[in-house]
Design a protein around this motif. Structure first.
Motif, PDB file in Angstrom:
ATOM      1  N   VAL A  72       3.243   5.909  -3.275  1.00 31.51           N
ATOM      2  CA  VAL A  72       4.663   6.643  -3.617  1.00 31.51           C
ATOM      3  C   VAL A  72       4.198   6.948  -5.369  1.00 31.51           C
ATOM      4  CG1 VAL A  72       6.642   6.588  -4.517  1.00 31.51           C
ATOM      5  CG2 VAL A  72       6.221   5.813  -1.780  1.00 31.51           C
ATOM      6  N   THR A  73       3.307   5.735  -5.998  1.00 36.57           N
ATOM      7  CA  THR A  73       3.155   6.294  -7.104  1.00 36.57           C
ATOM      8  C   THR A  73       2.340   7.087  -6.970  1.00 36.57           C
ATOM      9  OG1 THR A  73       3.531   3.868  -7.676  1.00 36.57           O
ATOM     10  CG2 THR A  73       1.888   4.894  -9.340  1.00 36.57           C
ATOM     11  N   ASP A  74       0.664   7.225  -6.427  1.00 35.19           N
ATOM     12  CA  ASP A  74      -0.046   8.009  -6.220  1.00 35.19           C
ATOM     13  C   ASP A  74       0.224   9.732  -6.144  1.00 35.19           C
ATOM     14  OD1 ASP A  74      -2.289   5.871  -6.712  1.00 35.19           O
ATOM     15  OD2 ASP A  74      -3.067   5.590  -4.964  1.00 35.19           O
ATOM     16  N   ALA A 124       4.042  14.887   6.237  1.00 34.51           N
ATOM     17  CA  ALA A 124       3.651  16.547   5.878  1.00 34.51           C
ATOM     18  C   ALA A 124       4.047  17.144   4.201  1.00 34.51           C
ATOM     19  CB  ALA A 124       5.132  16.843   6.812  1.00 34.51           C
ATOM     20  N   ASN A 125       4.357  16.927   3.764  1.00 30.85           N
ATOM     21  CA  ASN A 125       4.333  16.972   2.271  1.00 30.85           C
ATOM     22  C   ASN A 125       3.255  17.039   1.744  1.00 30.85           C
ATOM     23  OD1 ASN A 125       7.125  19.264   1.836  1.00 30.85           O
ATOM     24  ND2 ASN A 125       8.390  17.144   2.717  1.00 30.85           N
ATOM     25  N   ALA A 126       2.465  15.898   1.829  1.00 34.80           N
ATOM     26  CA  ALA A 126       1.404  14.904   0.938  1.00 34.80           C
ATOM     27  C   ALA A 126       0.287  15.945   1.892  1.00 34.80           C
ATOM     28  CB  ALA A 126       1.473  13.535   1.180  1.00 34.80           C
ATOM     29  N   ALA A 149      -5.626   9.905  -1.690  1.00 31.15           N
ATOM     30  CA  ALA A 149      -5.520   8.289  -2.038  1.00 31.15           C
ATOM     31  C   ALA A 149      -3.816   7.536  -1.522  1.00 31.15           C
ATOM     32  CB  ALA A 149      -5.541   7.590  -3.378  1.00 31.15           C
ATOM     33  N   ALA A 150      -3.832   8.332  -1.747  1.00 25.76           N
ATOM     34  CA  ALA A 150      -2.021   8.292  -1.195  1.00 25.76           C
ATOM     35  C   ALA A 150      -1.777   8.674   0.530  1.00 25.76           C
ATOM     36  CB  ALA A 150      -0.920   8.856  -1.673  1.00 25.76           C
ATOM     37  N   LEU A 151      -2.430   8.629   1.312  1.00 24.76           N
ATOM     38  CA  LEU A 151      -2.702  10.206   2.676  1.00 24.76           C
ATOM     39  C   LEU A 151      -2.615   8.207   3.386  1.00 24.76           C
ATOM     40  CD1 LEU A 151      -4.378  13.552   2.617  1.00 24.76           C
ATOM     41  CD2 LEU A 151      -1.580  12.893   3.013  1.00 24.76           C
ATOM     42  N   ALA A 159       0.818  -1.411  -0.290  1.00 28.71           N
ATOM     43  CA  ALA A 159       0.350   0.108   0.160  1.00 28.71           C
ATOM     44  C   ALA A 159       0.840   1.448   0.100  1.00 28.71           C
ATOM     45  CB  ALA A 159      -0.791  -0.142   1.143  1.00 28.71           C
ATOM     46  N   PHE A 160       1.812   1.586   0.557  1.00 28.42           N
ATOM     47  CA  PHE A 160       2.849   2.439   0.754  1.00 28.42           C
ATOM     48  C   PHE A 160       3.452   2.686  -0.352  1.00 28.42           C
ATOM     49  CE2 PHE A 160       7.115   4.221   0.811  1.00 28.42           C
ATOM     50  CZ  PHE A 160       6.768   5.062   2.385  1.00 28.42           C
TER      51      PHE A 160
END
Length: 239
Positions: A40-42, A87-89, A64-66, A35-36
């Protein structure tokens, strides 16, 4: 807005645990690793969409990534690469939401991001970029509370943001980002504090920055109001 690089893909946990068995403390399960890596891809796709001006598409990818990034940080809270990623996401998602005028969502994402930015700033005290991002988020959260007349809630946010901005200005007095961050914090604090010195400092800085042309567009109306230099209203058309 900060453009962050996604971290490297996580390595598969080994040995793989049976489906019913929990992973050892501090170790991600194979499913969490998968999932992680998708996160990264998302996230990378979200950045590409955001840079292309597709904020709705970007926000969908970030959201979707969070969840997987949050799990990674909960599992390995001392992995600063992942804290930085989260933090950046959150910051990028907040920017994409803000571009669509989804103000409540923006503020919620900012609030969630604050403890992660604090952790990064504490770990890297010389990182002015992270320090300024945290300061800016705090001031914006303070502004949101001030709009609702919650001066008691806004004041500590401004105070923390000002402290961070002062450090950045002390390191680089010519940096317009740091100067405008400090000015915006002082403008906010001048409206929450009963101390006349708060307004006096905000006014003095606004005058200096108006004079040298370093006030940015977001601070200019308040700076003009503080210094009494607002542009005169246009005359009414002749009858």
């Amino acid at each position: 807005m900060l453009t962050a690089s996604a971290p490297a893909f996580a390595q598969e946990a080994a040995p793989a645990q049976p489906a019913a068995a929990p992973a050892p403390a501090g170790q991600m399960t194979p499913d969490q690793v998968t999932a992680f890596n998708k996160a990264v891809t998302d996230f990378t796709a979200g950045q590409a969409a955001q840079q292309a001006g597709d904020n709705a598409g970007a926000l969908a990818k970030y959201e979707a990534a969070l969840p997987a990034i949050r799990v990674a940080v909960q599992t390995q809270p001392d992995n600063m690469d992942n804290v930085n990623f989260l933090a950046n996401a959150l910051y990028a998602a907040a920017a994409a939401a803000g571009a669509q005028q989804q103000i409540d969502k923006t503020l919620t994402l900012y609030e969630e991001s604050v403890p992660h930015w604090r952790k990064l700033v504490a770990a890297k005290p010389t990182d002015a970029t992270s320090r300024n991002i945290l300061g800016g988020i705090l001031v914006q959260l303070g502004n949101a509370k001030l709009i609702k007349q919650d001066k008691a809630g806004a004041d500590p946010l401004y105070a923390e943001g000002i402290t961070l901005a002062r450090k950045s200005v002390a390191e680089n007095a010519a940096d317009p980002i740091a100067k405008n961050l400090l000015l915006s914090g002082l403008i906010g604090a001048s409206q929450t504090s009963a101390d006349p010195k708060a307004k006096e400092e905000a006014t003095t800085m606004a005058k200096a920055m108006m004079a040298d042309g370093s006030v940015d567009a977001s601070n200019k109306p308040a700076a003009q109001a503080l210094t009494g230099t607002a542009a005169p209203a246009a005359p009414a058309p002749a009858q």
